[in-house]
Design a protein around this motif. Structure first.
Motif, PDB file in Angstrom:
ATOM      1  N   ARG A 115       0.951  -1.053   0.300  1.00  0.00           N
ATOM      2  CA  ARG A 115      -0.004   0.285  -0.463  1.00  0.00           C
ATOM      3  C   ARG A 115       1.137   1.166   0.261  1.00  0.00           C
ATOM      4  NH1 ARG A 115      -3.597  -3.324   2.933  1.00  0.00           N
ATOM      5  NH2 ARG A 115      -2.911  -2.199   5.136  1.00  0.00           N
ATOM      6  N   ARG A 116       1.767   1.154   0.767  1.00  0.00           N
ATOM      7  CA  ARG A 116       2.681   2.622   0.833  1.00  0.00           C
ATOM      8  C   ARG A 116       3.129   2.854  -1.163  1.00  0.00           C
ATOM      9  NH1 ARG A 116       4.570   0.242   5.825  1.00  0.00           N
ATOM     10  NH2 ARG A 116       6.638  -0.308   4.740  1.00  0.00           N
ATOM     11  N   CYS A 117       4.039   1.608  -1.163  1.00  0.00           N
ATOM     12  CA  CYS A 117       4.237   2.083  -2.832  1.00  0.00           C
ATOM     13  C   CYS A 117       3.207   2.651  -3.437  1.00  0.00           C
ATOM     14  CB  CYS A 117       4.647   0.250  -3.299  1.00  0.00           C
ATOM     15  SG  CYS A 117       6.035  -0.183  -2.522  1.00  0.00           S
ATOM     16  N   LEU A 118       1.736   1.708  -3.610  1.00  0.00           N
ATOM     17  CA  LEU A 118       1.084   2.913  -4.151  1.00  0.00           C
ATOM     18  C   LEU A 118       0.871   4.198  -3.991  1.00  0.00           C
ATOM     19  CD1 LEU A 118      -1.746  -0.428  -4.084  1.00  0.00           C
ATOM     20  CD2 LEU A 118      -0.598   0.677  -5.741  1.00  0.00           C
ATOM     21  N   ASP A 119       1.514   3.869  -3.061  1.00  0.00           N
ATOM     22  CA  ASP A 119       1.245   5.567  -2.530  1.00  0.00           C
ATOM     23  C   ASP A 119       2.713   7.051  -3.522  1.00  0.00           C
ATOM     24  OD1 ASP A 119      -1.169   5.101  -1.044  1.00  0.00           O
ATOM     25  OD2 ASP A 119      -0.579   5.414   1.226  1.00  0.00           O
ATOM     26  N   VAL A 120       3.630   6.016  -2.699  1.00  0.00           N
ATOM     27  CA  VAL A 120       4.500   6.817  -3.346  1.00  0.00           C
ATOM     28  C   VAL A 120       4.159   6.610  -5.499  1.00  0.00           C
ATOM     29  CG1 VAL A 120       7.386   6.420  -3.970  1.00  0.00           C
ATOM     30  CG2 VAL A 120       5.933   5.720  -1.352  1.00  0.00           C
ATOM     31  N   LEU A 121       3.879   5.635  -5.409  1.00  0.00           N
ATOM     32  CA  LEU A 121       3.947   5.822  -7.463  1.00  0.00           C
ATOM     33  C   LEU A 121       3.141   7.074  -7.800  1.00  0.00           C
ATOM     34  CD1 LEU A 121       3.052   1.148  -8.474  1.00  0.00           C
ATOM     35  CD2 LEU A 121       4.597   3.948  -9.545  1.00  0.00           C
ATOM     36  N   GLN A 144      -6.502  -1.957  -6.976  1.00  0.00           N
ATOM     37  CA  GLN A 144      -5.410  -0.666  -6.661  1.00  0.00           C
ATOM     38  C   GLN A 144      -4.363   0.128  -7.403  1.00  0.00           C
ATOM     39  OE1 GLN A 144      -5.407  -2.040  -2.729  1.00  0.00           O
ATOM     40  NE2 GLN A 144      -6.847  -0.265  -2.275  1.00  0.00           N
ATOM     41  N   ILE A 145      -3.523  -1.072  -7.886  1.00  0.00           N
ATOM     42  CA  ILE A 145      -2.202  -0.954  -8.700  1.00  0.00           C
ATOM     43  C   ILE A 145      -2.904  -0.090  -9.995  1.00  0.00           C
ATOM     44  CG2 ILE A 145      -0.404  -1.808 -10.254  1.00  0.00           C
ATOM     45  CD1 ILE A 145      -0.560  -4.291  -8.254  1.00  0.00           C
ATOM     46  N   PHE A 146      -4.151  -0.575 -10.705  1.00  0.00           N
ATOM     47  CA  PHE A 146      -4.071   0.230 -12.344  1.00  0.00           C
ATOM     48  C   PHE A 146      -4.783   1.411 -11.596  1.00  0.00           C
ATOM     49  CE2 PHE A 146      -7.355   0.674 -15.322  1.00  0.00           C
ATOM     50  CZ  PHE A 146      -6.071   0.904 -16.521  1.00  0.00           C
ATOM     51  N   ASN A 147      -5.851   1.512 -10.845  1.00  0.00           N
ATOM     52  CA  ASN A 147      -5.940   2.845 -10.592  1.00  0.00           C
ATOM     53  C   ASN A 147      -5.013   3.734 -10.814  1.00  0.00           C
ATOM     54  OD1 ASN A 147      -8.345   1.833 -10.823  1.00  0.00           O
ATOM     55  ND2 ASN A 147      -9.218   1.653  -8.867  1.00  0.00           N
ATOM     56  N   ALA A 148      -3.575   3.535  -9.549  1.00  0.00           N
ATOM     57  CA  ALA A 148      -2.372   4.342  -9.461  1.00  0.00           C
ATOM     58  C   ALA A 148      -2.246   4.685 -10.830  1.00  0.00           C
ATOM     59  CB  ALA A 148      -1.588   3.593  -8.459  1.00  0.00           C
ATOM     60  N   ILE A 149      -1.588   3.136 -11.198  1.00  0.00           N
ATOM     61  CA  ILE A 149      -0.655   4.044 -12.316  1.00  0.00           C
ATOM     62  C   ILE A 149      -0.839   3.545 -14.294  1.00  0.00           C
ATOM     63  CG2 ILE A 149       0.789   3.009 -11.599  1.00  0.00           C
ATOM     64  CD1 ILE A 149       1.441   0.547 -13.459  1.00  0.00           C
ATOM     65  N   GLY A 150      -2.691   3.433 -14.226  1.00  0.00           N
ATOM     66  CA  GLY A 150      -3.473   2.716 -15.131  1.00  0.00           C
ATOM     67  C   GLY A 150      -2.358   2.150 -16.747  1.00  0.00           C
ATOM     68  N   PHE A 151      -3.012   2.632 -17.934  1.00  0.00           N
ATOM     69  CA  PHE A 151      -2.036   2.304 -18.964  1.00  0.00           C
ATOM     70  C   PHE A 151      -0.746   2.756 -19.244  1.00  0.00           C
ATOM     71  CE2 PHE A 151      -5.645  -0.431 -20.002  1.00  0.00           C
ATOM     72  CZ  PHE A 151      -5.345  -1.460 -19.760  1.00  0.00           C
ATOM     73  N   THR A 152      -0.880   4.571 -18.594  1.00  0.00           N
ATOM     74  CA  THR A 152       0.554   5.065 -19.447  1.00  0.00           C
ATOM     75  C   THR A 152       1.344   4.837 -18.735  1.00  0.00           C
ATOM     76  OG1 THR A 152      -1.661   6.646 -18.566  1.00  0.00           O
ATOM     77  CG2 THR A 152       0.499   7.706 -19.577  1.00  0.00           C
ATOM     78  N   PHE A 153       1.940   4.138 -17.876  1.00  0.00           N
ATOM     79  CA  PHE A 153       2.989   4.082 -17.399  1.00  0.00           C
ATOM     80  C   PHE A 153       4.168   2.771 -18.131  1.00  0.00           C
ATOM     81  CE2 PHE A 153       6.101   3.564 -13.670  1.00  0.00           C
ATOM     82  CZ  PHE A 153       6.459   5.099 -13.440  1.00  0.00           C
ATOM     83  N   PRO A 154       3.202   1.799 -17.748  1.00  0.00           N
ATOM     84  CA  PRO A 154       3.648   0.434 -18.782  1.00  0.00           C
ATOM     85  C   PRO A 154       3.604   0.655 -20.114  1.00  0.00           C
ATOM     86  CG  PRO A 154       1.340  -0.528 -17.942  1.00  0.00           C
ATOM     87  CD  PRO A 154       2.013   1.421 -17.197  1.00  0.00           C
ATOM     88  N   THR A 155       2.990   1.943 -20.618  1.00  0.00           N
ATOM     89  CA  THR A 155       3.179   2.364 -21.980  1.00  0.00           C
ATOM     90  C   THR A 155       5.000   2.501 -21.998  1.00  0.00           C
ATOM     91  OG1 THR A 155       0.555   2.060 -22.333  1.00  0.00           O
ATOM     92  CG2 THR A 155       2.131   3.064 -24.019  1.00  0.00           C
ATOM     93  N   ARG A 156       4.599   3.840 -21.185  1.00  0.00           N
ATOM     94  CA  ARG A 156       5.961   4.599 -21.101  1.00  0.00           C
ATOM     95  C   ARG A 156       7.202   3.449 -21.104  1.00  0.00           C
ATOM     96  NH1 ARG A 156       5.867   8.658 -16.901  1.00  0.00           N
ATOM     97  NH2 ARG A 156       8.101   8.940 -16.706  1.00  0.00           N
ATOM     98  N   LEU A 157       7.215   2.562 -20.309  1.00  0.00           N
ATOM     99  CA  LEU A 157       7.985   1.230 -19.998  1.00  0.00           C
ATOM    100  C   LEU A 157       8.447   0.736 -21.570  1.00  0.00           C
ATOM    101  CD1 LEU A 157       7.013   0.382 -16.339  1.00  0.00           C
ATOM    102  CD2 LEU A 157       9.342   1.640 -17.068  1.00  0.00           C
ATOM    103  N   LEU A 212       1.565  -5.403 -17.327  1.00  0.00           N
ATOM    104  CA  LEU A 212       0.692  -5.399 -17.641  1.00  0.00           C
ATOM    105  C   LEU A 212      -0.326  -7.422 -18.070  1.00  0.00           C
ATOM    106  CD1 LEU A 212       1.593  -4.062 -21.137  1.00  0.00           C
ATOM    107  CD2 LEU A 212      -0.047  -3.123 -20.373  1.00  0.00           C
ATOM    108  N   ALA A 213       0.484  -7.813 -17.770  1.00  0.00           N
ATOM    109  CA  ALA A 213       0.391  -9.319 -16.786  1.00  0.00           C
ATOM    110  C   ALA A 213      -0.794  -9.765 -16.113  1.00  0.00           C
ATOM    111  CB  ALA A 213       1.275 -10.622 -17.638  1.00  0.00           C
ATOM    112  N   CYS A 214       0.139  -8.422 -14.908  1.00  0.00           N
ATOM    113  CA  CYS A 214      -0.684  -8.707 -13.774  1.00  0.00           C
ATOM    114  C   CYS A 214      -2.446  -8.298 -14.393  1.00  0.00           C
ATOM    115  CB  CYS A 214      -0.232  -7.664 -13.004  1.00  0.00           C
ATOM    116  SG  CYS A 214      -1.371  -7.041 -11.491  1.00  0.00           S
ATOM    117  N   PHE A 215      -2.565  -6.815 -14.753  1.00  0.00           N
ATOM    118  CA  PHE A 215      -4.080  -6.189 -15.304  1.00  0.00           C
ATOM    119  C   PHE A 215      -5.009  -7.610 -16.326  1.00  0.00           C
ATOM    120  CE2 PHE A 215      -1.317  -2.148 -15.727  1.00  0.00           C
ATOM    121  CZ  PHE A 215      -1.698  -1.811 -14.143  1.00  0.00           C
ATOM    122  N   CYS A 216      -3.933  -7.622 -16.634  1.00  0.00           N
ATOM    123  CA  CYS A 216      -4.464  -9.382 -18.283  1.00  0.00           C
ATOM    124  C   CYS A 216      -5.352  -9.735 -17.546  1.00  0.00           C
ATOM    125  CB  CYS A 216      -3.553  -9.564 -18.230  1.00  0.00           C
ATOM    126  SG  CYS A 216      -2.953  -8.740 -20.022  1.00  0.00           S
TER     127      CYS A 216
END
Length: 699
Positions: free
Chosen positions: A6-12, A44-57, A80-84
Motif C-alpha cells: 500500500r505504501r508503494c502505491l501511495d509513493v507511485l 488499486q495498482i491499475f487505478n494508481a498507474i493506469g496503462f500510461t506508465f507501462p506503455t511508457r516503460l 500488463l500481465a498483472c492487469f490481464c
C-alpha cells in the motif's frame, strides 16, 4: 495487499520524479511476480498507474545504471500481465494494441535473464485469447506467425506457443490458414517429422495435436512440403497401427487417420501393396472398434468413446468407397471381398445399437453419425442385412421425420457436410443420407410396404418441396450438382418406383396431388437452365407418369399451369435428337443433340420412359395433340426421319417415336393430316412402323 505494498502505491501516486517512481515500481512488480496480489489490490495498482506508465516503460530506452538493457520493458510487461488477469482489462484496446509488441518479443532471441518477459507475454496472450474479440485481434495482428516461429525455433516456452496455436486454430482455422499458411506448414513439418521419428509416448500425444494442423483448404496435397508431411504421417500411422497397441494408444491414431480421410479421402495413402495393406488394416481396425463398442450393453458410457466411433465411421465410409472403386483401385479384389464381409459385421452392430435408442436420446449427434453411415451402406450394398434393415426402417423414418420437422420449424440452414460430434449444434438433415438407400428399397415389395405404412411418402413429398425451395433460393452455384439437386434427383427415383409399383397410393394419397402441383410449377422454370438437364429429365418423366394416374384429379384440370408443364415436357422430349453429318460421307445420321450429350448417359432411360408416359397421356388430355402441333414437333420429326439414313436409327428409338405418333394420329385428325402431308406413309414404311402405317391407312 500488505502494508508495504500500500505504501508503494501511495509513493507511485505521489512520486515527484522518475527515480522515486521507479523504486516504488520495482517493489510493486516484485510483489506481483511473487503472486501476492489479489483482485482488489490489482485494481488499486491499475487505478494508481493506469496503462500510461507501462506503455511508457515499454517504449523507454536506456535503463538506470547497472540494470540489464531490457529492464524497463520487463517491468512494463509484468504490469500488463498483472492487469490481464482481469478479463475486463485484457479486452481493453490498450492491451490489444500491444499485440505487435508481444509478437516481437516472442520472435526475438531470448537470453536466460529475459525468460520472465516471455512468461509475461504468454500470460498476456492467453488472457487476450480468452476474451470475445481477442482471437480475431490476434489473428489479424500477426500472432499466428509469431507463435509458429517460436514453436519451430524451439524458443523458450514453445509448448505454450503450441497450446495457443491450437486454441486459435480451434476458433478460426480458415482465417489462420488464409493469412499464415507458410508458417503453419512449417509447424506441421516439424510435428510430422517428430511424429515419424519419436519412439516413445510422445508419438501418441502428437496424434492428438496433429489433427488441428490438417487444413481442408489450402489442400496439403497441392503443395510439395504439404505432400511430404502427409507422407510422414502415413508412415508414422502405418508404424503405430501395425504394432500391438493399448486402447489409449489406438484411439488417437484412429482419430488422426479419420481426420486425414475427411480432408483428403485416400489421396494420402500411396498406391501399391503397402498402401493397400494399410488401407485394409485401417478399415479393419475401425470395424473391430465399432463392433467392440456398440455390441456392449451400455456402449457409450465410456468418456470419449463417441468421438472414437465417429472417427471409425469416417474410415468405414472410405472402405465402402474404395471397395466400389473401379478406376485405379487401391484394393485388390480379395481384399475388397474380405472388407465387405467385415464391414457387414460392423453394420450389424450399428443396427443393433440403433434399435435400442430411446426417444429422449434422438438429439444426440452420435445417433446422427450412426444413421448417416448406415445410409452410406444402404446406398451401395442392398442385398446384405436386408432383414435387419427392414426391421429398423420404422425407426429410420421416425428419426428422419423428427429431425426434418425440428430443423424446419427452427428455420435452420442445411447441415454442413462434415460430421462433428462436438459443438455442431443439433443436426438437421438425416433424410439426405437415407435417400439413396430408400431408392433401392422402394423397388422391392417388402421394404416398400414398410416405408409406405410408416408414412415415408408424405415425408418425402414435404422434403421434396423443401429441397426445391433451397435449390431455387440459392444463387446459381459454380458446381452444377449441389446437394439439394442430388437429393431431388434421388427422390424422383423413389417416386418413380412408387408410380410403377403402387399406382393406387398415388391416386389415393393427397400428398401426391401437392407433389404433382409442384412438378407442374417447377419444370417450366428448370428446363431453360441448361446445367440442370438431368433434374429436368427426372421431373418431366415423373410428372408425365403421375399425370397418367392423376388425369381425372382437380390438380390437372386444364389449367394454364398444366398446359405450361406439358409444353415444357414436349420441348424436353422433342429436342433430344438431331441430324448429324457423318465424317467422310454425304449421308446424315440421327444423333443425340449436343445440348443433351453431356447428360445423356444419365437421362436416356428417363427420355424413353417419358416418351412412353406422354403416349399414355394423349388419350387422357383432349387438348394435348393441339399442344404438340403448336410445338411444331411433327414437322420437325418428319423432316428428321426423312433426312437421316434409316440404318442410323435404332429399333428402340423407332418404337419410342411410333408410340407417340400412333396415339396422336388416333386422337386427333389435325395430327393425322399433318403426318400424312409430311410423307408419313413413306417413312412409316421405311422404318417398319407397322402400327403407324395401319393407323394412317384407316379411314
Amino acid at each position: 495487499g500488505s502494508p508495504a505494498l500500500r505504501r508503494c502505491l501511495d509513493v507511485l501516486r505521489d512520486a515527484r520524479n522518475d527515480s522515486e517512481q521507479f523504486a516504488a515500481l520495482l517493489l510493486v512488480t516484485k510483489a506481483v511476480r511473487a503472486g501476492e496480489v489479489d483482485a482488489k489490490t490489482r485494481r488499486q495498482i491499475f487505478n494508481a498507474i493506469g496503462f500510461t506508465f507501462p506503455t511508457r516503460l515499454l517504449a523507454s530506452g536506456k535503463p538506470p545504471p547497472g540494470c540489464p538493457d531490457h529492464t524497463f520493458r520487463a517491468l512494463g510487461l509484468t504490469l500488463l500481465a498483472c492487469f490481464c488477469t482481469d478479463p475486463e482489462l485484457a479486452a481493453h484496446s490498450q492491451i490489444l494494441n500491444k499485440i505487435p509488441t508481444f509478437n516481437d518479443i516472442l520472435v526475438s532471441p531470448c537470453n536466460p535473464d529475459s525468460t520472465s518477459m516471455v512468461d509475461d507475454v504468454y500470460q498476456c496472450l492467453s488472457a487476450v485469447m480468452a476474451t470475445t474479440r481477442g482471437p480475431r485481434e490476434l489473428v489479424t495482428k500477426g500472432t499466428v506467425s509469431a507463435l509458429c516461429q517460436a514453436y519451430v525455433n524451439c524458443s523458450y516456452g514453445s509448448d505454450r506457443a503450441l497450446a495457443l496455436l491450437l486454441g486459435l486454430l480451434a476458433i478460426a482455422e480458415e482465417k489462420c490458414w488464409q493469412r499464415d499458411a507458410p508458417h503453419l506448414l512449417a509447424v506441421l513439418n516439424k510435428l510430422s517429422d517428430d511424429f515419424l521419428k519419436t519412439e516413445d509416448m510422445t508419438k501418441f500425444e502428437l496424434c492428438k495435436v496433429l489433427p488441428h494442423f490438417i487444413p481442408l483448404s489450402p489442400p496439403l496435397t497441392q503443395d510439395p512440403q504439404g505432400s511430404e508431411c502427409l507422407c510422414r504421417l502415413y508412415k508414422g500411422l502405418a508404424n503405430i497401427l501395425g504394432s500391438k497397441l493399448s486402447q489409449s494408444q489406438r484411439d488417437p491414431a484412429l482419430k488422426l487417420a479419420a481426420c486425414l480421410v475427411q480432408a483428403y479421402g485416400s489421396e494420402w495413402i500411396p498406391a501399391g501393396s503397402a498402401g493397400s495393406k494399410f488401407l485394409a488394416l485401417l478399415v479393419n481396425l475401425a470395424c473391430v472398434e465399432v463392433r467392440l463398442t456398440l455390441e456392449e450393453p451400455d456402449p457409450l458410457e465410456v468418456e470419449g468413446k463417441k468421438e472414437v466411433v465417429t472417427a471409425c465411421y469416417v474410415l468405414i465410409e472410405l472402405g465402402i468407397q474404395e471397395c466400389l472403386r473401379e478406376e485405379k483401385p487401391l484394393l485388390e479384389e480379395v481384399q475388397k471381398m474380405q472388407l465387405m464381409r467385415i464391414m457387414e459385421e460392423a453394420f450389424g452392430a450399428v443396427i443393433f445399437y440403433l434399435r435400442q435408442v430411446k426417444q429422449e436420446e434422438l438429439r444426440d449427434p452420435f445417433i446422427f453419425a450412426s444413421v448417416r453411415i448406415l445410409g452410406a451402406w444402404m446406398a451401395e450394398e442392398t442385398s446384405s442385412l436386408k432383414q435387419e434393415i427392414c426391421e429398423l426402417l420404422p425407426f429410420l423414418v421416425l428419426y428422419a421425420k423428427k429431425l426434418f420437422k425440428e430443423g424446419n420449424s427452427a428455420g435452420s440452414p442445411p447441415q454442413p457436410e462434415l460430421v462433428s460430434t462436438e459443438g455442431s449444434g443439433f443436426p438437421q438433415d438425416a433424410l439426405r443420407f437415407l435417400l439413396p438407400g430408400f431408392c433401392h428399397l422402394t423397388a422391392e415389395d417388402g421394404p416398400r410396404d414398410i416405408l409406405i405404412s410408416e408414412g415415408a411418402p408424405a415425408l418425402l413429398c414435404e422434403y421434396f418441396l423443401h429441397q426445391w425451395e433451397v435449390l431455387t433460393s440459392k444463387p446459381a452455384s459454380p458446381t452444377p450438382l449441389t446437394s439439394p439437386e442430388m437429393s431431388l434427383q434421388t427422390m424422383c427415383g423413389i417416386f418413380l418406383n412408387l408410380v410403377v409399383t403402387a399406382p393406387d397410393l398415388i391416386r389415393q394419397d393427397k400428398t401426391f396431388s401437392s407433389l404433382m402441383d409442384m412438378l407442374l410449377k417447377s419444370l417450366p422454370l428448370l428446363l431453360p437452365q441448361k446445367d440442370h438437364l438431368a433434374l429436368a429429365a427426372d421431373i418431366a418423366t415423373l410428372g408425365l407418369m403421375m399425370a397418367r394416374i392423376l388425369a381425372g384429379s382437380t390438380v390437372l384440370q386444364g389449367t394454364q399451369r398444366t398446359k405450361e408443364f406439358f409444353e415444357a415436357a414436349i420441348s424436353f422430349l422433342s429436342q433430344a435428337h438431331t441430324a448429324q453429318a457423318e465424317p467422310g460421307s454425304d449421308s446424315l445420321t440421327l444423333a443425340v443433340s449436343p445440348a443433351y450429350m453431356g447428360a445423356w448417359a444419365d437421362i436416356s432411360e428417363l427420355w424413353f420412359l417419358g416418351m412412353q408416359a406422354l403416349a399414355g397421356c394423349i388419350p387422357l388430355f383432349p387438348w394435348l395433340p393441339q399442344a404438340v402441333l403448336q410445338a411444331r414437333w411433327l414437322e420437325g420429326l418428319s423432316e428428321l426421319l426423312t433426312r437421316v439414313a434409316a440404318a442410323s436409327v435404332d429399333f428402340e428409338l423407332i418404337a419410342a417415336f411410333q408410340g407417340v405418333l400412333v396415339e396422336l394420329a388416333r386422337a386427333s385428325k389435325p395430327c393425322r393430316d399433318m403426318i400424312l402431308s409430311h410423307h408419313g406413309r413413306e417413312w412409316a414404311n421405311l422404318y417398319g412402323m407397322a402400327a403407324l402405317e395401319q393407323c394412317l391407312s384407316e379411314q
